[in-house]
Design a protein around this motif. Structure first.
Motif, mmCIF file in Angstrom:
data_model
loop_
_atom_site.group_PDB
_atom_site.id
_atom_site.type_symbol
_atom_site.label_atom_id
_atom_site.label_comp_id
_atom_site.label_asym_id
_atom_site.label_seq_id
_atom_site.Cartn_x
_atom_site.Cartn_y
_atom_site.Cartn_z
ATOM 1 N N PHE A 21 0.830 -1.203 0.000
ATOM 2 C CA PHE A 21 0.000 0.000 0.000
ATOM 3 C C PHE A 21 0.866 1.256 0.000
ATOM 4 C CE2 PHE A 21 -1.866 3.449 2.483
ATOM 5 C CZ PHE A 21 -3.004 3.723 1.736
ATOM 6 N N LEU A 22 1.878 1.298 0.882
ATOM 7 C CA LEU A 22 2.735 2.473 0.968
ATOM 8 C C LEU A 22 3.469 2.712 -0.343
ATOM 9 C CD1 LEU A 22 4.257 2.006 4.540
ATOM 10 C CD2 LEU A 22 2.527 3.669 3.840
ATOM 11 N N GLN A 23 3.980 1.651 -0.953
ATOM 12 C CA GLN A 23 4.698 1.810 -2.215
ATOM 13 C C GLN A 23 3.774 2.329 -3.314
ATOM 14 O OE1 GLN A 23 6.738 -1.683 -3.580
ATOM 15 N NE2 GLN A 23 7.094 -0.862 -5.625
ATOM 16 N N GLU A 24 2.600 1.719 -3.432
ATOM 17 C CA GLU A 24 1.674 2.125 -4.484
ATOM 18 C C GLU A 24 1.222 3.564 -4.301
ATOM 19 O OE1 GLU A 24 -1.365 -0.808 -4.144
ATOM 20 O OE2 GLU A 24 -0.019 -2.454 -4.708
ATOM 21 N N ARG A 25 0.893 3.947 -3.075
ATOM 22 C CA ARG A 25 0.426 5.312 -2.819
ATOM 23 C C ARG A 25 1.561 6.325 -2.999
ATOM 24 N NH1 ARG A 25 -4.029 7.222 -0.110
ATOM 25 N NH2 ARG A 25 -4.987 5.410 -1.092
ATOM 26 N N ALA A 26 2.759 5.978 -2.537
ATOM 27 C CA ALA A 26 3.890 6.900 -2.635
ATOM 28 C C ALA A 26 4.253 7.195 -4.074
ATOM 29 C CB ALA A 26 5.103 6.324 -1.895
ATOM 30 N N THR A 27 4.293 6.168 -4.919
ATOM 31 C CA THR A 27 4.694 6.393 -6.306
ATOM 32 C C THR A 27 3.698 7.285 -7.038
ATOM 33 O OG1 THR A 27 3.647 4.281 -6.910
ATOM 34 C CG2 THR A 27 6.025 4.272 -6.527
ATOM 35 N N VAL A 28 2.410 7.139 -6.742
ATOM 36 C CA VAL A 28 1.408 7.994 -7.382
ATOM 37 C C VAL A 28 1.522 9.426 -6.878
ATOM 38 C CG1 VAL A 28 -1.058 8.442 -7.624
ATOM 39 C CG2 VAL A 28 -0.203 6.121 -7.819
ATOM 40 N N ARG A 29 1.701 9.617 -5.578
ATOM 41 C CA ARG A 29 1.775 10.970 -5.017
ATOM 42 C C ARG A 29 3.023 11.708 -5.490
ATOM 43 N NH1 ARG A 29 -0.774 13.926 -4.159
ATOM 44 N NH2 ARG A 29 -0.801 14.736 -2.050
ATOM 45 N N LEU A 30 4.130 10.982 -5.663
ATOM 46 C CA LEU A 30 5.357 11.641 -6.097
ATOM 47 C C LEU A 30 5.292 12.101 -7.549
ATOM 48 C CD1 LEU A 30 8.082 9.432 -4.375
ATOM 49 C CD2 LEU A 30 7.590 11.840 -3.904
ATOM 50 N N LEU A 31 4.349 11.571 -8.316
ATOM 51 C CA LEU A 31 4.180 12.028 -9.695
ATOM 52 C C LEU A 31 3.609 13.443 -9.750
ATOM 53 C CD1 LEU A 31 2.734 8.767 -11.266
ATOM 54 C CD2 LEU A 31 4.998 9.729 -11.670
ATOM 55 N N ASP A 32 3.037 13.905 -8.637
ATOM 56 C CA ASP A 32 2.492 15.260 -8.558
ATOM 57 C C ASP A 32 3.577 16.185 -8.012
ATOM 58 O OD1 ASP A 32 1.122 17.583 -8.170
ATOM 59 O OD2 ASP A 32 -0.408 16.755 -6.838
ATOM 60 N N SER A 33 4.183 16.979 -8.881
ATOM 61 C CA SER A 33 5.312 17.818 -8.482
ATOM 62 C C SER A 33 4.907 18.957 -7.551
ATOM 63 C CB SER A 33 5.991 18.401 -9.731
ATOM 64 O OG SER A 33 5.062 19.154 -10.492
ATOM 65 N N SER A 34 3.588 19.204 -7.401
ATOM 66 C CA SER A 34 3.153 20.277 -6.504
ATOM 67 C C SER A 34 3.197 19.863 -5.033
ATOM 68 C CB SER A 34 1.725 20.718 -6.865
ATOM 69 O OG SER A 34 0.787 19.700 -6.570
ATOM 70 N N VAL A 35 3.423 18.568 -4.778
ATOM 71 C CA VAL A 35 3.476 18.040 -3.413
ATOM 72 C C VAL A 35 4.929 17.751 -3.055
ATOM 73 C CG1 VAL A 35 2.658 16.245 -1.853
ATOM 74 C CG2 VAL A 35 1.210 17.001 -3.736
ATOM 75 N N THR A 36 5.382 18.208 -1.910
ATOM 76 C CA THR A 36 6.771 17.977 -1.512
ATOM 77 C C THR A 36 6.949 16.548 -1.006
ATOM 78 O OG1 THR A 36 6.464 18.641 0.795
ATOM 79 C CG2 THR A 36 6.937 20.392 -0.802
ATOM 80 N N VAL A 37 8.194 16.105 -0.988
ATOM 81 C CA VAL A 37 8.495 14.767 -0.476
ATOM 82 C C VAL A 37 8.099 14.669 0.992
ATOM 83 C CG1 VAL A 37 10.364 13.142 0.033
ATOM 84 C CG2 VAL A 37 10.345 14.371 -2.148
ATOM 85 N N ALA A 38 8.328 15.728 1.742
ATOM 86 C CA ALA A 38 7.955 15.731 3.158
ATOM 87 C C ALA A 38 6.448 15.583 3.333
ATOM 88 C CB ALA A 38 8.445 17.015 3.821
ATOM 89 N N GLU A 39 5.671 16.218 2.460
ATOM 90 C CA GLU A 39 4.211 16.114 2.539
ATOM 91 C C GLU A 39 3.749 14.700 2.214
ATOM 92 O OE1 GLU A 39 2.811 20.671 1.405
ATOM 93 O OE2 GLU A 39 3.261 19.228 -0.192
ATOM 94 N N VAL A 40 4.392 14.067 1.228
ATOM 95 C CA VAL A 40 4.058 12.680 0.894
ATOM 96 C C VAL A 40 4.353 11.777 2.085
ATOM 97 C CG1 VAL A 40 4.604 10.717 -0.594
ATOM 98 C CG2 VAL A 40 4.420 13.006 -1.584
ATOM 99 N N ALA A 41 5.511 11.970 2.701
ATOM 100 C CA ALA A 41 5.885 11.159 3.866
ATOM 101 C C ALA A 41 4.859 11.311 4.987
ATOM 102 C CB ALA A 41 7.275 11.564 4.352
ATOM 103 N N ALA A 42 4.420 12.537 5.231
ATOM 104 C CA ALA A 42 3.443 12.780 6.293
ATOM 105 C C ALA A 42 2.100 12.133 5.966
ATOM 106 C CB ALA A 42 3.267 14.278 6.497
ATOM 107 N N GLU A 43 1.667 12.226 4.697
ATOM 108 C CA GLU A 43 0.404 11.624 4.287
ATOM 109 C C GLU A 43 0.413 10.106 4.484
ATOM 110 O OE1 GLU A 43 -0.624 12.665 0.328
ATOM 111 O OE2 GLU A 43 -0.471 14.813 0.689
ATOM 112 N N LEU A 44 1.585 9.510 4.325
ATOM 113 C CA LEU A 44 1.698 8.056 4.447
ATOM 114 C C LEU A 44 1.879 7.608 5.891
ATOM 115 C CD1 LEU A 44 3.970 7.264 1.368
ATOM 116 C CD2 LEU A 44 1.505 7.018 1.555
#
Length: 286
Positions: free
Chosen positions: A232-255
């Protein structure tokens, strides 16, 4: 048919061959090809309603998982095979993505604006795709479909709101019945719905069972809580990182990561790249 049959027929099946098989099968897809999803699919009122039916994909196959992310530019639909076999995963991803393009084309004539990004080399498609080549992007860091926002409201040819609502009602009944039987599906649904579901004890309490009982049920279904969580974490992370408007830190927090360093350590284990390298390697949707 069960995807595992292809491994018996093609014992040396690899990712590139799986891609070719998946795309070839998708050429023959019709709106009536998807069992309980067929009625709402045919009667969908817009491209957005076609895409919404992906939520019910587990009713017809557990080999492919989708994660949909909304942005102002459109929808990014992450695709992930769940067969445990790279060649079979490639069939599932290519078939699922190419089928979606074909269905949108058949029902709304907008597939020329939809892109299927695949993590296979462009050489795998040499002299194979024909006119479809312009809709495919190869060497992507992760498979996904991009649907531009401009076409989401485009009307479908056979729109019937009454039939669509009836079809959705039947699908919801089927989903409710399925979740009572599959602990794997229930846990995956909890991951998506409740950010606090990060450990097996919490998920077990949500189902009013003990942690050991949850472990036993998942084991009987051929998986573990840890495996499901990591997928789940891998699938969600890869999709969220495709959105350049979201920072890596924000993706980490969302997960659910308490600090970005833990996420930076985990992501390369899944993909072989750091989040920054993964993002830089990707082709920006739109």
């Amino acid at each position: 048919m069960p995807l595992r049959w292809f491994r018996e027929v093609y014992p040396n099946l690899n990712r590139e061959q799986g891609f070719r098989l998946g795309v070839e099968f998708a050429r023959y897809v019709q709106p009536t090809s998807f069992g309980p999803l067929s009625l709402p699919l045919i009667s969908a009122g817009s491209v957005a309603e076609i895409v919404e039916l992906l939520e019910y994909l587990p009713l017809i196959s557990t080999a492919l998982a989708v994660h949909i992310h909304h942005t102002e530019r459109g929808l990014t639909i992450g695709l992930a095979g769940r067969t445990g076999d790279a060649g079979l995963n490639s069939i599932a991803v290519a078939y699922g993505g190419a089928s979606l393009l074909r269905l949108i084309d058949l029902l709304a004539s907008s597939a020329q604006n939809v892109e299927l990004h695949l993590d296979v080399p462009v050489s795998a498609a040499a002299d194979f795709l024909g006119d479809m080549t312009r809709r495919f992007v190869f060497d992507a860091p992760s498979p996904f479909v991009f649907v531009p926002a401009a076409i989401l409201d485009e009307a479908c040819r056979f729109s019937d709101s009454v039939s669509y609502r009836l079809g959705i009602a039947e699908l919801n009944k089927a989903v409710d019945g399925r979740r009572t039987k599959s602990y794997t599906d229930t846990v995956r649904a909890l991951f998506a719905a409740d950010p606090r579901c990060t450990d097996s004890a919490y998920c077990a309490r949500q189902q009013a069972i003990s942690t050991s009982t949850l472990k036993r049920h998942l084991g009987s279904e051929g998986t573990t809580f840890r495996e499901l969580r990591q997928a789940f974490l891998q699938e969600r992370a890869t999709v969220r990182l495709l959105d350049s408007s979201v920072t890596v830190a924000e993706v980490a927090a969302e997960l659910g990561y308490s600090d970005v360093a833990s996420f930076l350590h985990a992501f390369p284990r899944w993909t072989g790249r750091s989040p920054r390298a993964f993002r830089n390697h990707s082709v920006s949707p739109g």
